[in-house]
Enzyme design. Structure first.
Site, PDB file in Angstrom:
ATOM      1  N   HIS A 139       0.845  -1.209   0.000  1.00  0.00           N
ATOM      2  CA  HIS A 139       0.000   0.000   0.000  1.00  0.00           C
ATOM      3  C   HIS A 139       0.866   1.238   0.000  1.00  0.00           C
ATOM      4  CE1 HIS A 139       0.768  -0.426   4.315  1.00  0.00           C
ATOM      5  NE2 HIS A 139       0.254   0.764   4.547  1.00  0.00           N
ATOM      6  N   HIS A 157       1.472   3.966   1.850  1.00  0.00           N
ATOM      7  CA  HIS A 157       2.027   4.756   2.952  1.00  0.00           C
ATOM      8  C   HIS A 157       3.555   4.859   2.870  1.00  0.00           C
ATOM      9  CE1 HIS A 157      -1.790   4.197   5.612  1.00  0.00           C
ATOM     10  NE2 HIS A 157      -1.889   5.215   4.786  1.00  0.00           N
ATOM     11  N   ASP A 188       5.941   4.776   4.967  1.00  0.00           N
ATOM     12  CA  ASP A 188       6.807   3.819   5.669  1.00  0.00           C
ATOM     13  C   ASP A 188       6.865   2.467   4.956  1.00  0.00           C
ATOM     14  OD1 ASP A 188       4.053   3.551   6.642  1.00  0.00           O
ATOM     15  OD2 ASP A 188       4.815   2.140   8.126  1.00  0.00           O
ATOM     16  N   HIS A 189       6.163   2.361   3.815  1.00  0.00           N
ATOM     17  CA  HIS A 189       6.191   1.133   3.013  1.00  0.00           C
ATOM     18  C   HIS A 189       6.793   1.355   1.623  1.00  0.00           C
ATOM     19  CE1 HIS A 189       3.511  -1.138   5.850  1.00  0.00           C
ATOM     20  NE2 HIS A 189       3.391   0.110   6.265  1.00  0.00           N
ATOM     21  N   HIS A 209      -7.410  -0.659   5.615  1.00  0.00           N
ATOM     22  CA  HIS A 209      -6.369   0.260   6.112  1.00  0.00           C
ATOM     23  C   HIS A 209      -6.196   1.390   5.096  1.00  0.00           C
ATOM     24  CE1 HIS A 209      -2.689   1.568   8.092  1.00  0.00           C
ATOM     25  NE2 HIS A 209      -2.021   1.415   6.975  1.00  0.00           N
ATOM     26  N   ASP A 268      -0.194  -3.705   6.297  1.00  0.00           N
ATOM     27  CA  ASP A 268      -0.804  -3.169   7.519  1.00  0.00           C
ATOM     28  C   ASP A 268      -2.269  -3.598   7.645  1.00  0.00           C
ATOM     29  OD1 ASP A 268       1.578  -1.947   8.068  1.00  0.00           O
ATOM     30  OD2 ASP A 268       0.878   0.107   7.747  1.00  0.00           O
ATOM     31  N   HIS A 317       4.715  -4.506  10.926  1.00  0.00           N
ATOM     32  CA  HIS A 317       5.075  -3.755  12.141  1.00  0.00           C
ATOM     33  C   HIS A 317       5.202  -4.680  13.347  1.00  0.00           C
ATOM     34  CE1 HIS A 317       4.596   0.417  10.667  1.00  0.00           C
ATOM     35  NE2 HIS A 317       3.673  -0.103   9.863  1.00  0.00           N
TER      36      HIS A 317
HETATM   37 FE    FE Z   1       2.823   0.934   8.102  1.00  0.00          FE
HETATM   38 ZN    ZN Z   2       0.153   1.771   6.536  1.00  0.00          ZN
END
Ligand code: FE
Ligand code: ZN
Length: 256
Positions: free
Chosen positions: A50, A52, A54-55, A106, A128, A166
């Site tokens: 996805h 985001h 942090d990905h 998410h 996530d 995570h």
């Molecule tokens: Fe994340």
């Molecule tokens: Zn995420």
């Protein structure tokens, strides 16, 4: 199968065969480049679940440095060029077969990657959507979508290894114990995970059979979980799985 730690609590999953590697959700390029160098691996592919940061934060740098092919969700904004995937699409990398599962909730276009067989058992990269003992926050999707997504993942084989992005396990389990204080499998798993984290070891991958027993978000049709959700929000009907999931998610958002 290596979980490369990134930021404070992300894992960038790497699979390799001693020569070629793939990574999932590289939010940062540095730990990936370091590991490729240390193990003398070539990066073949990058799988993204996805959009985001942090990905995907490391995607451009890794593509530039290695020429790896990037795969990701068709319906999200991911750094191009990208092979766009939706439900049922198949990726063949490292001699492995990955099937795409649409898991909105998410984010609106979130996908998961399911490999039916690697070293004798199935493997799931769920981003996530599903965490050990928990699920992702509903930033773009509805509780009904998340329930449908979690139901799809829960239908995978019991021995599926669950690679979440995570290390949220201990805080998720604290919440899970508030929901189901009488769940002995949950209490047992909690002490196992506390011992792992005390040694700074990952609690992941988890296993689908275990998640079915301890994860309240996969247990919304269990009487004890539905009753707890109704205790949090009296308007919840215990046989309404979507309402139970929505209440649990809201409760978790406030839970400390
Ligand atoms: Fe994340
Ligand atoms: Zn995420």
């Amino acid at each position: 199968m290596l979980p490369l730690p990134a930021f404070t609590d992300n894992y960038i999953w790497m699979l390799h065969d001693g020569h070629q590697a793939i990574v999932v959700d590289p939010g940062d390029s540095a730990p990936v480049l370091q590991t490729l160098k240390d193990l003398q691996l070539t990066l073949q592919a990058i799988l993204v679940t996805h959009h985001h940061a942090d990905h995907v934060g490391g995607v451009d740098a890794l593509r530039d440095a290695t020429g790896a092919t990037v795969y990701g969700p068709a319906r999200e904004h991911i750094p191009e060029p990208l092979v766009r995937l939706t439900q049922g699409d198949v990726v063949q990398v490292l001699g492995l077969r990955f099937e795409t599962i649409d898991v909105p909730g998410h984010t609106a276009g979130h996908i998961a990657y399911y490999c039916p067989e690697m070293d004798g058992a199935p493997l799931l990269f769920c981003g996530d959507t599903l965490f050990s003992g928990g699920c992702g926050r509903l930033f773009e999707g509805t509780p009904a979508q998340m329930l449908d997504s979690l139901d799809q993942l829960a239908a995978l084989p019991a021995n599926t290894r669950v690679c979440c992005t995570h290390e949220y396990t201990l805080s998720n389990l604290k919440f899970a114990r508030a929901v189901e204080p009488g769940n002995s499998a949950l209490l047992h798993y909690s002490s196992q995970c506390e011992a792992l984290r005390a040694q700074n070891l990952p609690t992941l991958p988890s296993q689908m059979a275990l998640e079915q027993e301890i994860n309240p978000f996969l247990r919304v049709r269990q009487t004890a979980v539905a009753q707890a959700a109704q205790g949090y929000d009296a308007r919840v009907h215990q046989d309404d799985a979507v309402a139970v999931l929505a209440a649990l998610r809201q409760w978790k958002n406030e839970f400390r």
